[in-house]
Design a protein around this motif. Structure first.
Motif, mmCIF file in Angstrom:
data_model
loop_
_atom_site.group_PDB
_atom_site.id
_atom_site.type_symbol
_atom_site.label_atom_id
_atom_site.label_comp_id
_atom_site.label_asym_id
_atom_site.label_seq_id
_atom_site.Cartn_x
_atom_site.Cartn_y
_atom_site.Cartn_z
ATOM 1 N N ILE A 1 -2.394 25.391 8.421
ATOM 2 C CA ILE A 1 -1.766 24.635 7.346
ATOM 3 C C ILE A 1 -1.172 23.357 7.935
ATOM 4 C CG2 ILE A 1 0.494 25.756 7.553
ATOM 5 C CD1 ILE A 1 0.690 25.643 4.479
ATOM 6 N N VAL A 2 -1.171 22.317 7.137
ATOM 7 C CA VAL A 2 -0.594 21.025 7.529
ATOM 8 C C VAL A 2 0.734 20.863 6.815
ATOM 9 C CG1 VAL A 2 -0.912 18.519 7.509
ATOM 10 C CG2 VAL A 2 -2.867 20.023 7.883
ATOM 11 N N SER A 3 1.746 20.402 7.533
ATOM 12 C CA SER A 3 3.060 20.188 6.935
ATOM 13 C C SER A 3 3.588 18.826 7.358
ATOM 14 C CB SER A 3 4.036 21.291 7.344
ATOM 15 O OG SER A 3 4.226 21.279 8.750
ATOM 16 N N GLY A 4 4.663 18.420 6.738
ATOM 17 C CA GLY A 4 5.261 17.119 7.052
ATOM 18 C C GLY A 4 5.300 16.218 5.831
ATOM 19 N N ASP A 5 5.587 14.960 6.057
ATOM 20 C CA ASP A 5 5.665 13.979 4.984
ATOM 21 C C ASP A 5 4.295 13.341 4.801
ATOM 22 O OD1 ASP A 5 6.285 12.083 3.128
ATOM 23 O OD2 ASP A 5 7.793 11.035 4.336
ATOM 24 N N PRO A 6 3.649 13.538 3.654
ATOM 25 C CA PRO A 6 2.297 13.000 3.474
ATOM 26 C C PRO A 6 2.265 11.525 3.086
ATOM 27 C CG PRO A 6 2.949 14.164 1.503
ATOM 28 C CD PRO A 6 4.101 14.310 2.478
ATOM 29 N N ARG A 7 3.409 10.925 2.819
ATOM 30 C CA ARG A 7 3.432 9.571 2.271
ATOM 31 C C ARG A 7 3.527 8.529 3.382
ATOM 32 N NH1 ARG A 7 3.989 9.649 -3.096
ATOM 33 N NH2 ARG A 7 4.338 7.401 -3.078
ATOM 34 N N LEU A 8 2.870 7.400 3.122
ATOM 35 C CA LEU A 8 2.933 6.249 4.018
ATOM 36 C C LEU A 8 2.932 4.999 3.157
ATOM 37 C CD1 LEU A 8 2.871 5.025 6.851
ATOM 38 C CD2 LEU A 8 0.375 5.065 6.727
ATOM 39 N N ASP A 9 4.011 4.234 3.240
ATOM 40 C CA ASP A 9 4.159 3.009 2.454
ATOM 41 C C ASP A 9 4.217 1.818 3.404
ATOM 42 O OD1 ASP A 9 4.347 4.678 0.253
ATOM 43 O OD2 ASP A 9 6.537 4.740 0.322
ATOM 44 N N VAL A 10 3.424 0.811 3.108
ATOM 45 C CA VAL A 10 3.361 -0.392 3.938
ATOM 46 C C VAL A 10 3.400 -1.615 3.037
ATOM 47 C CG1 VAL A 10 2.010 -1.707 5.609
ATOM 48 C CG2 VAL A 10 2.029 0.779 5.725
ATOM 49 N N GLN B 1 0.837 -1.193 0.000
ATOM 50 C CA GLN B 1 0.000 0.000 0.000
ATOM 51 C C GLN B 1 0.874 1.247 0.000
ATOM 52 O OE1 GLN B 1 -2.964 0.041 3.050
ATOM 53 N NE2 GLN B 1 -4.003 -1.786 2.293
ATOM 54 N N ASP B 2 0.527 2.165 -0.874
ATOM 55 C CA ASP B 2 1.238 3.442 -1.006
ATOM 56 C C ASP B 2 0.191 4.543 -0.960
ATOM 57 O OD1 ASP B 2 2.799 5.581 -1.564
ATOM 58 O OD2 ASP B 2 3.351 4.991 -3.593
ATOM 59 N N SER B 3 0.207 5.337 0.089
ATOM 60 C CA SER B 3 -0.796 6.395 0.238
ATOM 61 C C SER B 3 -0.118 7.729 0.494
ATOM 62 C CB SER B 3 -1.764 6.069 1.390
ATOM 63 O OG SER B 3 -1.059 5.995 2.613
ATOM 64 N N ALA B 4 -0.768 8.778 0.050
ATOM 65 C CA ALA B 4 -0.286 10.149 0.266
ATOM 66 C C ALA B 4 -1.492 11.015 0.615
ATOM 67 C CB ALA B 4 0.430 10.679 -0.968
ATOM 68 N N ASP B 5 -1.534 11.490 1.847
ATOM 69 C CA ASP B 5 -2.634 12.333 2.317
ATOM 70 C C ASP B 5 -2.138 13.779 2.392
ATOM 71 O OD1 ASP B 5 -4.820 13.497 3.402
ATOM 72 O OD2 ASP B 5 -4.838 12.310 5.251
ATOM 73 N N ARG B 6 -2.557 14.595 1.440
ATOM 74 C CA ARG B 6 -2.137 16.000 1.374
ATOM 75 C C ARG B 6 -3.244 16.953 1.819
ATOM 76 N NH1 ARG B 6 0.160 13.433 -3.058
ATOM 77 N NH2 ARG B 6 2.459 13.555 -3.142
ATOM 78 N N SER B 7 -4.168 16.459 2.599
ATOM 79 C CA SER B 7 -5.265 17.307 3.076
ATOM 80 C C SER B 7 -4.716 18.424 3.961
ATOM 81 C CB SER B 7 -6.277 16.465 3.854
ATOM 82 O OG SER B 7 -6.836 15.453 3.035
ATOM 83 N N GLY B 8 -5.082 19.634 3.644
ATOM 84 C CA GLY B 8 -4.662 20.778 4.433
ATOM 85 C C GLY B 8 -3.291 21.321 4.099
ATOM 86 N N PHE B 9 -2.591 20.738 3.122
ATOM 87 C CA PHE B 9 -1.241 21.195 2.798
ATOM 88 C C PHE B 9 -1.225 22.543 2.084
ATOM 89 C CE2 PHE B 9 2.190 17.910 3.349
ATOM 90 C CZ PHE B 9 1.481 17.145 4.254
ATOM 91 N N GLY B 10 -2.360 22.968 1.533
ATOM 92 C CA GLY B 10 -2.408 24.260 0.839
ATOM 93 C C GLY B 10 -2.648 25.434 1.768
ATOM 94 N N GLY B 11 -3.185 25.168 2.952
ATOM 95 C CA GLY B 11 -3.447 26.236 3.903
ATOM 96 C C GLY B 11 -4.859 26.800 3.786
ATOM 97 N N THR B 12 -5.376 27.325 4.888
ATOM 98 C CA THR B 12 -6.725 27.890 4.912
ATOM 99 C C THR B 12 -6.721 29.217 5.672
ATOM 100 O OG1 THR B 12 -7.733 25.680 4.874
ATOM 101 C CG2 THR B 12 -9.117 27.506 5.616
#
Length: 232
Positions: free
Chosen positions: A170-179, A110-121
């Motif tokens: 805004i959300v920051s960090g590494d959005p990727r999660l590989d399992v 599984q390879d997922s990338a959650d970029r919710s909130g990375f653009g800022g509000t």
């Protein structure tokens, strides 16, 4: 594919929408060979699932309370899941013995990338009246007079001193999660018909998994035993 999602709030304008798409692929092969005293069964399966959420506009979101929501949607990401399963079992009949053995391999990536909130509000709430220098302007009672969020937003766009967003997140960090996980299992057993009234079955099974420690892998074989006696 679903277009223009996320516009259910009543205050969202079209640019706040996002698109969703998903694709599922599956391939299977099942092969069985039957002989005079043996059967060999092989199964192979591959699966792949891909889902993505893409904003229609890549920009920070702007939320003006009780008025409208503009800018880019902050719901973004992707997920890919790939699976594989290979299994084979063999049955052999020899006299009063029926031998069975088999092996199965399951693997999931599984390879997922959650970029919710990375653009800022930017959020605009209620503000207060200010003078031309940006200082709070008091009413006759000596209290600051409030203004609506939409008016706070308008004065911010005009560049008037003292006005601006109530909050920026805004959300920051590494959005990727590989399992990656795999599971390997095997078994061997014998059904022995000692007589017309008495039969014995015995064997062993074992499962190996990459998430288990080496110590557990060495000690986890599971023996099987079964006795059957026909009374009459």
């Amino acid at each position: 594919t679903s277009l223009n999602q996320g516009l259910d709030g009543g205050f969202d304008i079209l640019e706040r929408a996002y698109d969703e798409s998903s694709d599922d692929d599956e391939a299977r092969v099942w092969w069985t060979w039957v002989g005079q005293s043996s059967i060999n069964d092989v199964r192979v399966e591959f699966t792949r699932s891909v889902s993505t959420t893409t904003p229609r506009l890549t920009a920070p979101a702007v939320e003006v309370l009780d008025a409208f929501s503009a800018g880019g949607s902050q719901n973004a990401g992707s997920r890919t899941s790939t699976g594989m399963q290979i299994a084979e079992s063999v049955t052999v009949q020899r006299g009063s013995h029926t031998w069975k053995t088999g092996v199965q391999l399951d693997a999931t990536m599984q390879d997922s990338a959650d970029r919710s909130g990375f653009g800022g509000t930017f959020t605009f709430g209620s503000g207060i009246e200010r003078d031309r220098f940006g200082a709070p302007a008091l009413d006759a009672a000596g209290q600051p007079a409030s203004i609506a969020p939409i008016e706070n937003y308008r004065r911010t766009l005009l560049g008037m001193p003292g006005y601006g967003p109530s909050k920026f997140s805004i959300v920051s960090g590494d959005p990727r999660l590989d399992v990656t996980q795999w599971n390997l299992g095997w078994f061997a057993m014998d059904d022995w018909s000692i007589s017309d009234r008495l039969s014995v079955s015995y064997g062993v099974r074992q499962e190996l998994q990459n998430n288990l420690t080496k110590r557990l892998i060495r000690v986890n074989p599971a023996p099987r035993g079964f006795l059957s006696w026909l009374l009459d």
